[in-house]
Write an enzyme that holds these catalytic residues in place. Sequence first.
Site, PDB file in Angstrom:
ATOM      1  N   GLU A 174       0.814  -1.227   0.000  1.00 26.94           N
ATOM      2  CA  GLU A 174       0.000   0.000   0.000  1.00 26.94           C
ATOM      3  C   GLU A 174       0.846   1.276   0.000  1.00 26.94           C
ATOM      4  O   GLU A 174       0.497   2.248  -0.671  1.00 26.94           O
ATOM      5  CB  GLU A 174      -0.956   0.010   1.201  1.00 26.94           C
ATOM      6  CG  GLU A 174      -2.070  -1.021   1.125  1.00 26.94           C
ATOM      7  CD  GLU A 174      -1.605  -2.425   1.496  1.00 26.94           C
ATOM      8  OE1 GLU A 174      -0.472  -2.568   2.004  1.00 26.94           O
ATOM      9  OE2 GLU A 174      -2.369  -3.374   1.273  1.00 26.94           O
ATOM     10  N   HIS A 195     -12.204  -4.751  10.329  1.00 29.67           N
ATOM     11  CA  HIS A 195     -12.646  -4.338   8.992  1.00 29.67           C
ATOM     12  C   HIS A 195     -13.859  -3.403   8.954  1.00 29.67           C
ATOM     13  O   HIS A 195     -14.354  -3.090   7.887  1.00 29.67           O
ATOM     14  CB  HIS A 195     -12.948  -5.572   8.143  1.00 29.67           C
ATOM     15  CG  HIS A 195     -11.714  -6.306   7.699  1.00 29.67           C
ATOM     16  ND1 HIS A 195     -10.522  -5.678   7.478  1.00 29.67           N
ATOM     17  CD2 HIS A 195     -11.507  -7.619   7.432  1.00 29.67           C
ATOM     18  CE1 HIS A 195      -9.617  -6.567   7.099  1.00 29.67           C
ATOM     19  NE2 HIS A 195     -10.183  -7.753   7.075  1.00 29.67           N
TER      20      HIS A 195
END
Lengths: 347, 325
Positions: free
Chosen positions: B62, B131
Amino acid sequence: MKIQQELKLYEMLHLIRHSQEALIENYHPEDKMRCPIHFCLGQEALAACLSFFLKKEDFVLSHHRSHGYYLSKKCPVDKMVSEFYGKEFGSNAGLAGSQELSLSENNFFSGTILSGMFSIALGTAFAQKNYQKKNITVTIIGDGGMEEGICYETLNLASLKSLPILFICENNNYSVHTNIGVRTLTSNFKKKVESFNINYQKISDHNPENIYSKIEKIVKQIRKNKKPIFVEFDTMRTCSHVGPESDDKEFNYRKKDLAKWKGKDSVEWMRKKLLKSNQAKKVTMIEKNNKNLLNESIKKAKGGDFLNYEKSLKLNFIESYSKLIKKFSEPKKDFIYKQKVTKMNPY
Amino acid sequence: MKTKKISFNTAIKDGMSDAMKLDKKVIIYGLGVGTSGNIYGTTSGLMEKYGKNRVFDTPASESALTAMGTGLALAGTRPLLIHQRFDFMIYSLDQIVNWISLWSYKSAGKSQIPITIRAVVGKGWGQGPQHSKSLHSWFANIPGLSVVYPSSPYEAKGLMLSSIFSNYPSIIFESRTLHASEEEVPIEPYFLDPTKSFVRKSGKDLTIVGFGPSIINALEVSEILEKTKNISCEIIDLRTINPVDENTILNSVSKTKNLCVIEHGWPNSSVSGDIISKVTTKINLNNKPVQICWPNSHIPTASDLEEKFYFKSEDIAKKVIDNFK
């Protein structure tokens, strides 16, 4: 190397060297340069040599010790000096200082947070490869920067996408004042870089003519093959990590290293060679011109105005759009409800 | 304009697809792009249509991928980086905060980074503490970033297109909760102004401010209040939480003199807290402002606890009623 080219190379080497010396001299006691400055004394050679093989469209993305590469990319001295004095005429209107020095019109950028620019090179090189074809990206990092995890993500992506990047690692053995031996058991960059299938080259030479011919070949190879090459450049910062004061005097942290480096000064080497070739007059002329250039730049910086404060506040976020957007549509108000929430499925 | 009823994630996909068609310098990438799930179906077919140099799958890197986006933008393209799960985007904070947000300022406005980052957030089937979180307010704190949080399919497509074609960097927060939500959306490309909030519904007694999925709560609360207490609600969809379009909110509250802000996120240093401060330092309200947020706790996985964790529109309505004189 022909004399004419040797003189040009010396001109660049001396410009980088002298610009640092002149700024160090002016830093105190006037204290008008109000930013941390990472001078590059001792590390001039590769930047100076690279200058002859860069095109305007190439990107140069540098670490914080950036002045040599700024000048290498043919960015003007006066804008750099005014930047350090914080003046509007500066390359970044005084907002960046030395640490984030850039000149966007010359595709030169730098930044101080380790490894950022090293990784940003992925994008400029990807765009160059897919849209512009012939240009390349050069990015410079230090041995300290190479300890950030993002570097290894970057090497993987550069190799995977076969990107035209010249990675330069200026290895001066110190991360601020911490020796590489304290920081890792595996200081072998060759092994690390080659494990990503990237071509590794080492430049361990203080003779600028050798550096010149090596980097010429490397740049040509990248332009032709569109593949990254990683160059480790053995070097020595002979000034402080940051600022004009000597941190060697203060901490005496690398006495042996400095002693080993004696006699390896590339700028002096070039100068001596030219003097031996009966070029004393031209050498004096080059030095005089560079000194004048710095004197004028410093004078201009001191006399320059600061950017208007109100104007500076508007530079964070500039509302502008692609020409494709001719106008904005109205928000839809008739959609009152029943907008439904997603019914979640197991996964 | 011809319209078609489509879901939120189809609207996202259409926005991206239109952008790719309009400008060959739009590039879409991220882990999972062009493979099996295709980021909730939002990238399916794009790689086949536009080629692997413009739409590509990536390693899980990322930080470097965000840096790559900075470089792509710098070299004149319009990159769109997708994070199927927001939590992984946290790896790229250095790039977003130290580089992208600062770029325009430090270059004295001469150089811009037109990157767009899609961050999928919010509750799902037991997505649990890792999440489900939504840290949109972190990014709203930073100068130089546009932080967009669309609330409906029409908004999603129009804001996706504007964000891609804006010259400033944008982060689009996208709630999973809204993915199946449907609305009539123009088939042709269109652009919505990300810097303007808007009055989604007019009313005179109470201003409800929300963004993203909290607009659904706002609509439900408004219906309950109007039916049971004859309280007329004006709903403001913030659309973008940085920079905030303060005038639209102030205009509304000057009229209603009552404020409720709903946010799917934690209460401390929150967007809702900030809106309340912006309003109450300028306008005297008739009643105390109402702030609706998640509890200051991580989000449970267990279905019973998860059900209790998220606020319900009925409870918000009750809070507002209790608060009214």
